[in-house]
Scaffold this motif. Structure first.
Motif: not given
Lengths: 438, 438
Positions: B328, B331, B334
């Motif tokens: 991930e 993500e 982010h």
């Protein structure tokens, strides 16, 4: 990664997700899953003798090269902005394989990038823009290299010769204006290069460079007549242009007698470009030039290549040099090439469809013609031979403007027994069909 | 490969055997020998937090990527003329990460080769020659890409703007004509692109393409104002030009909210180019486009790339996608990017030398200025910060036309603790010196 896709499923996915301007080999494409030394294996386990892969130079999956790559990959793979031993060891080792004054290396990702950089070097060093090339030449797939490649710009889909490119004839002693038996053919082809250099200058477009594959490949595995390359390079020098030897296809000992094709012809280039075999399949390329040209390039514009010269590529490059030297692959290219050339020449005495057999080391062309006088190309027959040989487990392909030249450029681990097998099977194919035209 | 060379010996060999137009990072260059996750280690074993390597995207030496490469290297590494599962699996997987109608892949060896191919595609599909680019753009190191890169052609050693290239302003809301606070800044920058497209056409040189880094890098880590990219792409479409999104620096989840920078801005390009992070350091690149553009490219000229799409590169590419998804990392880019941006913005309230903090995900720029009103660039101070941070074991670099933008673009495995450390150390550096100008 094996996912159990069938050949048809792979073809369907290629059709859906890949650009269709990329074609596959053979009428019935091969689904290759493994490689070892000079052999490829298909999904059914069938072995094929690979006579055409000039990238996996020291043999498919050579353990020494694989090991060098894996070791370095798990340690470090980063760019050349930090100091690392591999790049300097490799630059020292590689430049040591070239005659003086070729001593400065630039590392890139492919032969196309190498030729692009060679053009930038030549233009910056001379302050000129134009280029003289040989007809049927291929120097790469970038926009600038398609411009320098008559094989592309004068072929299907091509936009024709750009104004800054000047084309001299291929030094082809079979079909060109100066032929076998003419002892001054090499000089005459060089004079044709000199003419183009002069014509360019007289149009107010002096050439920055003369680009030549040392031994032209796509033109049909052409071996230039004696004296061509030294005189052509000298003509370039006299005209104030730099000589660029494109060794992307033929470098690293393939010609058997020397590391580089230009050396085999007694010439020295100003800039040499390297690709395909340099990393045995690992994506890399290089440019080797003189300190004077490199210094002229130091005009304030940085040349940075993200992947070029990274520690993994340099470890791979060093391992390839180790293998070529320790397994004496240049010497092998010479001796096995002699066996192959002799056998093919013997066949040419039996089968008149063989119009010419030529080569240096393991870079060989067998040109098929319908008529030894008119040299009418036996294009369909060449395709048929390649497809029939594939059915017999031998991989070949065709090249040249008429696609009637069978090209042979195997990994350098090719053995004399492999050469004998190719000759014997080719003889049977020519004898057992209407192809022999005997 | 360790040969025990000292940094001075490596520098001497670089000087002797490498082109000097390749510079090293830092006043006192680093001798890096190992990498792991977001850390690099020098020859003395000292660890450095890598905040700038946007190539080793999923972390230095990620075992999953290394393993995929090694397994495939020992099995088979050959060209795309034979059928192989990896290339179609990778093309299917990669194209699935793009919005419709982007569905056709071409595989190449670098970002430069990807942009070269994008230009060939655009020219062939439109029958036009010219290109509109953004000021300060960098699209690659080949001749054709230097021509499209104001960062190069208008910089030191550059030959100036070529006739076929038209330059629109960087959509820079700090220094450009339309600034923060102007809600129509994005539209206005897009109108400037439309103006260049129109001006080119009125000079009889209609543009084949509008090339743009989705999030401009060399221009100084610029985040274009809202609405810019969709409107600029629409302007290109209206003018009959194709939009090329250069995702070489920012693609593969770096922007945090989307896989691609153009998507994060609500735009869809006609052609997308990929490079740097695509293989975590393995030399590869790709172009993704529509079937219609790919079909227009089927004009009879083959596009073949020797190394592009080989089974090893595709195995590496697949492993990189696996890691991004399973760990991930988009993500993570982010969330960690948010922590970093928030911390840097906090610093900017304390230290007026920080004139701007901007970014998307883990693609961040910190612009240093001597005066918040005049925006006079704090170029020397930026260099001093980078060198001082390096002494503290944190690797950063500068970019932008004034080299006053500290760029942060670490491997996506960067952690919130790393972000905190960068902010805290940067605060100390700014506080403890004359740099703070507070």
């Amino acid at each position: 990664m094996a996912t159990g896709l069938t050949a048809d499923e792979i073809l369907a996915l290629r059709d859906r997700h890949l650009g269709r301007s990329l074609s596959v080999s053979y009428r019935h494409p091969l689904h290759i899953v493994r490689g070892e030394r000079q052999f490829l294996y298909d999904a059914d386990g069938r072995a094929y003798l690979d006579c055409v892969n000039n990238v996996c130079h020291v043999g498919h999956g050579h353990p020494r090269v694989v090991e060098a790559a894996c070791r370095q990959m798990s340690e470090l793979n980063t760019n050349t902005r930090y100091l690392h031993e591999n790049i300097v060891e490799y630059a020292r080792r590689l430049s040591g394989l070239f005659p003086d004054p070729l001593e400065v290396c630039y590392f890139v990702c492919s032969g196309s990038e190498a030729n692009e950089l060679a053009l930038r070097l030549a233009r910056t060093a001379t302050g000129r823009h134009d280029v003289v090339v040989l007809d049927e030449a291929y120097h790469g797939n970038t926009g600038g290299m398609v411009d320098l490649s008559p094989y592309k710009f004068a072929g299907p889909g091509g936009a024709g010769r750009p104004e800054h490119v000047h084309v001299a004839p291929v030094p082809d002693p079979l079909r060109g204006p100066y032929r076998y038996g003419d002892p001054s053919a090499g000089q005459r082809y060089a004079l044709a290069v000199a003419d183009e250099l002069r014509a360019a200058e007289s149009r107010g477009r002096p050439a920055a460079a003369f680009f030549a594959e040392s031994v032209p490949g796509c033109a049909g595995q052409i071996v230039p007549p004696d004296g061509f390359l030294p005189s052509a390079f000298e003509a370039a020098r006299s005209a104030g242009a730099l000589s660029v030897a494109d060794e992307v296809q033929v470098g690293f000992g393939r010609v058997g007698t020397h590391w580089w094709g230009f050396e085999a012809q007694g010439a020295i280039a100003d800039i040499v470009t390297l690709g395909k075999p340099i990393g045995n399949g690992h994506p890399m390329g290089a440019v080797v030039t003189t300190r004077a040209i490199a210094e002229a390039f130091e005009n304030g514009m940085e040349y940075f290549n993200t992947f070029g010269g990274n520690p993994v590529s340099c470890a791979v490059g060093l391992a390839v040099l180790d293998v070529i030297e320790e397994e004496e692959l240049m010497e092998n290219a010479h001796s096995v090439g002699e066996v192959l050339l002799a056998g093919l020449r013997e066949l040419s005495r039996i089968y008149p469809i063989i119009g010419d057999v030529r080569g240096l080391g393991l870079f060989i062309g067998v040109e098929l013609v319908l008529d030894p006088e008119t040299l009418e190309p036996a294009t369909e027959q060449a395709a048929a031979v390649v497809n029939t040989m594939r059915e017999r487990g031998i991989l070949l392909s065709t090249d040249g403007p008429y696609r009637n030249v069978i090209k042979i450029k195997p990994p350098l681990v090719f053995q004399a027994a492999d050469a004998d097998r190719v000759v014997s099977e080719l003889g049977e194919v020519l004898a057992g069909s209407a192809l022999g035209v005997s």
